[in-house]
Design a protein around this motif. Structure first.
Motif, PDB file in Angstrom:
ATOM      1  N   ASN A 134       0.858  -1.196   0.000  1.00  0.00           N
ATOM      2  CA  ASN A 134       0.000   0.000   0.000  1.00  0.00           C
ATOM      3  C   ASN A 134       0.885   1.233   0.000  1.00  0.00           C
ATOM      4  O   ASN A 134       2.060   1.168   0.365  1.00  0.00           O
ATOM      5  N   ALA A 135       0.321   2.380  -0.414  1.00  0.00           N
ATOM      6  CA  ALA A 135       1.132   3.600  -0.532  1.00  0.00           C
ATOM      7  C   ALA A 135       1.202   4.396   0.766  1.00  0.00           C
ATOM      8  O   ALA A 135       2.094   5.234   0.914  1.00  0.00           O
ATOM      9  N   ALA A 136       0.298   4.122   1.730  1.00  0.00           N
ATOM     10  CA  ALA A 136       0.346   4.886   2.986  1.00  0.00           C
ATOM     11  C   ALA A 136       1.673   4.628   3.702  1.00  0.00           C
ATOM     12  O   ALA A 136       2.290   5.535   4.261  1.00  0.00           O
ATOM     13  N   MET A 137       2.131   3.368   3.646  1.00  0.00           N
ATOM     14  CA  MET A 137       3.403   3.045   4.318  1.00  0.00           C
ATOM     15  C   MET A 137       4.584   3.719   3.597  1.00  0.00           C
ATOM     16  O   MET A 137       5.573   4.088   4.239  1.00  0.00           O
ATOM     17  N   ILE A 138       4.461   3.880   2.286  1.00  0.00           N
ATOM     18  CA  ILE A 138       5.532   4.547   1.519  1.00  0.00           C
ATOM     19  C   ILE A 138       5.539   6.044   1.862  1.00  0.00           C
ATOM     20  O   ILE A 138       6.601   6.654   2.028  1.00  0.00           O
ATOM     21  N   ALA A 139       4.346   6.612   2.017  1.00  0.00           N
ATOM     22  CA  ALA A 139       4.246   8.028   2.409  1.00  0.00           C
ATOM     23  C   ALA A 139       4.854   8.227   3.796  1.00  0.00           C
ATOM     24  O   ALA A 139       5.599   9.194   4.022  1.00  0.00           O
ATOM     25  N   ALA A 140       4.566   7.310   4.727  1.00  0.00           N
ATOM     26  CA  ALA A 140       5.096   7.437   6.097  1.00  0.00           C
ATOM     27  C   ALA A 140       6.621   7.347   6.090  1.00  0.00           C
ATOM     28  O   ALA A 140       7.312   8.177   6.697  1.00  0.00           O
ATOM     29  N   ALA A 141       7.157   6.328   5.392  1.00  0.00           N
ATOM     30  CA  ALA A 141       8.624   6.187   5.315  1.00  0.00           C
ATOM     31  C   ALA A 141       9.236   7.397   4.608  1.00  0.00           C
ATOM     32  O   ALA A 141      10.337   7.849   4.956  1.00  0.00           O
ATOM     33  N   GLY A 142       8.510   7.948   3.625  1.00  0.00           N
ATOM     34  CA  GLY A 142       8.980   9.139   2.902  1.00  0.00           C
ATOM     35  C   GLY A 142       9.036  10.348   3.820  1.00  0.00           C
ATOM     36  O   GLY A 142       9.994  11.129   3.783  1.00  0.00           O
ATOM     37  N   LEU A 143       8.020  10.484   4.669  1.00  0.00           N
ATOM     38  CA  LEU A 143       8.003  11.614   5.612  1.00  0.00           C
ATOM     39  C   LEU A 143       9.169  11.511   6.590  1.00  0.00           C
ATOM     40  O   LEU A 143       9.818  12.507   6.926  1.00  0.00           O
ATOM     41  N   ARG A 144       9.409  10.278   7.053  1.00  0.00           N
ATOM     42  CA  ARG A 144      10.534  10.045   7.981  1.00  0.00           C
ATOM     43  C   ARG A 144      11.838  10.524   7.333  1.00  0.00           C
ATOM     44  O   ARG A 144      12.653  11.202   7.959  1.00  0.00           O
ATOM     45  N   LYS A 145      12.028  10.160   6.068  1.00  0.00           N
ATOM     46  CA  LYS A 145      13.251  10.510   5.343  1.00  0.00           C
ATOM     47  C   LYS A 145      13.317  12.022   5.098  1.00  0.00           C
ATOM     48  O   LYS A 145      14.361  12.650   5.297  1.00  0.00           O
ATOM     49  N   PHE A 146      12.187  12.567   4.683  1.00  0.00           N
ATOM     50  CA  PHE A 146      12.117  13.997   4.379  1.00  0.00           C
ATOM     51  C   PHE A 146      12.468  14.819   5.618  1.00  0.00           C
ATOM     52  O   PHE A 146      13.229  15.784   5.546  1.00  0.00           O
ATOM     53  N   ARG A 147      11.936  14.408   6.779  1.00  0.00           N
ATOM     54  CA  ARG A 147      12.224  15.128   8.031  1.00  0.00           C
ATOM     55  C   ARG A 147      13.681  14.968   8.466  1.00  0.00           C
ATOM     56  O   ARG A 147      14.191  15.766   9.247  1.00  0.00           O
TER      57      ARG A 147
END
Ligand code: KG4
Ligand code: ZN
Length: 356
Positions: free
Chosen positions: A321-334
C-alpha cells in the motif's frame, strides 16, 4: 505537512495521502489510501506476470492518484512532498510509479523522496501503532522477502538476517499451487489450515548454523530457509497422488495446517531469538504474510509470555500500500533527505549496510 505516497513495485497500484500530526508519539495520520489490486489479472497465470503488471500500472496510476487526492480532499497546492517506491521490485512496475512521481513533483514544484519498499513495510508498524519502544526487532515477511531488521533509532534499519532461498509468502503461494488452490495462495492456505490438524504431518523446520557464502557479513544463525519445506510438501503430495485417488478436502486442510505450523513456528522463534540477542524493547511484524491469522496470534502470545510488546499493522497496511511509503517518505524527508529528479527505479535497491 501532507505527503503523497505512490507504490507500484509489484501488482498493486496504490496512492495515499498521509499527514504529519505534530504528535511525537504518533507522528502520522492516514488521510487516504487507495489500492487497485491486479490479483484478478495474474490469477489466471498462477503468479505475477511482470509485463502485464507494468501495463496495468500505466492504466491505473492516474485514476488511483486522483482518487487518493479527492478522498483526502486535497489539491496539489496542499502537498509538501511526493514519496515513491524506488525499489526493490519489478523494474517495469517501479518505473511507472517513479516516472509519474517525477513528472508530478516537477509540475507541482514539490520535493521528491525515493523510498525503499521494505522501509515502507517497516514503517507500516509505526504508522499503525505510533512510535515503537526502541530498539525494536521487525520481521518483514512478504512474497519477495523474509528478513529481520533491527531499528535502534527511528529511520535506521539494520539487516540482521534474511531468507537463503524462498520467501515465506512465496512458499505459501507455491504450496497453494501444488494443491491446486489458486493465487495468491497465502490467504487460501491460511483459511483452509483452520480446518486441518497441524500435526497430521510432522515436517521439520530448518535451522541454519553457518554463515551464507553469499553474505559472509551476516552471522547466518538467524537466517531463514523455506525451500526444503516446500520440497517436502511437494514430495508428500506427489507420493500421495501416485496412489491414484484424489486428495480429500480433509487431507488438503491437514497439509495446509501442518505446513503453516512449521512456517509460523520458524518465523516466531527466530524473531524472538533476535529480540533476545539484541535486547529489543519491542517486536514488530510487517509485509503481506503478517496478515496470516496464526502468525499474528502466535506472535502476540509469544510476546505476552515474554512481556515484550508486539506490534503489527492492520490487514490493509500489511499487504502492499502507498500509505506506508508516504510514512517512510516523511521520515526521510524530516531527516533532510530528498531525491534528485534523475533518480531511477532500482529493482535491487539495497536498504542498509549489513551488520557485522
Ligand atoms: O507484501 P506483499 O503484499 O507483496 C510483496 O511485497 O511481496 O505480500 C504478498 C504475499 C503473497 O505471497 C501472499 O500469499 C502473502 O503475502 N499473504 C499471506 C496472507 N495474506 C497474504 N500469506 C499467509 N497468510 C495470509 N493470510
Ligand atoms: Zn511488499
Amino acid at each position: 505537512m501532507l505527503i503523497l505516497g505512490i507504490e507500484t513495485s509489484c501488482d498493486e497500484t496504490s496512492a495515499a495521502v498521509v499527514e504529519e500530526t505534530g504528535d511525537a508519539a504518533r507522528p502520522w495520520a492516514i488521510r487516504s489510501n487507495v489500492i487497485a489490486s491486479q490479483a484478478e489479472i495474474h490469477r489466471e497465470w498462477g503468479g505475477v506476470v511482470p509485463e502485464l503488471a507494468s501495463r496495468q500500472h500505466v492504466r491505473d496510476i492516474c485514476g488511483v492518484v486522483d482518487q487518493a487526492m479527492s478522498d483526502a480532499a486535497v489539491t496539489w497546492a496542499d502537498l509538501g512532498a511526493i514519496a515513491v517506491t524506488q525499489g526493490p521490485g519489478l523494474v517495469g512496475s517501479l518505473l511507472v510509479g517513479v516516472s509519474f512521481a517525477k513528472a508530478a513533483a516537477s509540475a507541482a514544484g514539490l520535493p521528491l523522496v525515493g523510498v525503499h519498499h521494505l522501509a515502507g513495510h517497516i514503517e507500516s508498524v509505526a504508522l499503525q501503532n505510533g512510535e515503537l519502544p526502541l530498539p525494536a526487532v521487525i520481521l518483514v515477511v512478504s512474497g519477495g522477502h523474509t528478513s529481520l531488521y533491527l531499528v535502534n533509532t527511528p529511520g535506521s534499519y539494520e539487516l540482521l538476517s534474511r531468507t537463503r532461498d524462498d520467501a515465506a509468502g512465496e512458499a505459501y503461494d507455491k504450496v497453494a499451487k501444488m494443491l491446486g488452490l489458486g493465487y495468491p495462495g497465502g490467504p487460501i492456505v491460511d483459511r483452509l489450515a483452520k480446518q486441518g490438524n497441524d500435526t497430521a504431518i510432522r515436517w521439520p523446520g530448518t535451522r541454519l548454523t553457518h554463515a551464507d557464502r553469499n553474505a559472509p557479513e551476516l552471522k547466518g544463525d538467524l537466517d531463514f530457509s523455506f525451500s526444503g519445506l516446500k520440497t517436502a510438501v511437494l514430495r508428500h503430495v506427489t507420493l500421495r497422488r501416485e496412489q491414484g485417488t484424489p486428495l480429500t478436502e480433509q487431507e488438503i486442510a491437514d497439509i495446509c495446517a501442518s505446513f503453516q505450523r512449521v512456517v509460523v513456528k520458524t518465523l516466531v522463534d527466530r524473531t524472538f531469538k533476535a529480540a533476545q540477542l539484541y535486547g529489543a524493547k519491542s517486536v514488530g511484524v510487517a509485509g503481506g504474510v503478517s496478515a496470516n491469522s496464526r502468525l499474528r496470534a502466535d506472535l502476540k502470545a509469544s510476546g505476552d509470555a515474554r512481556e515484550l510488546p508486539t506490534f503489527m499493522p492492520d490487514l490493509i497496511l500489511s499487504t502492499d500500500n502507498a500509505a506506508m511509503i508516504a510514512a517512510a517518505g516523511l521520515r526521510k524527508f524530516r531527516a533532510g533527505v530528498t531525491s534528485p529528479m534523475d533518480m531511477n527505479a532500482d529493482p535491487s535497491l539495497p536498504l542498509v549496510a549489513f551488520r557485522s
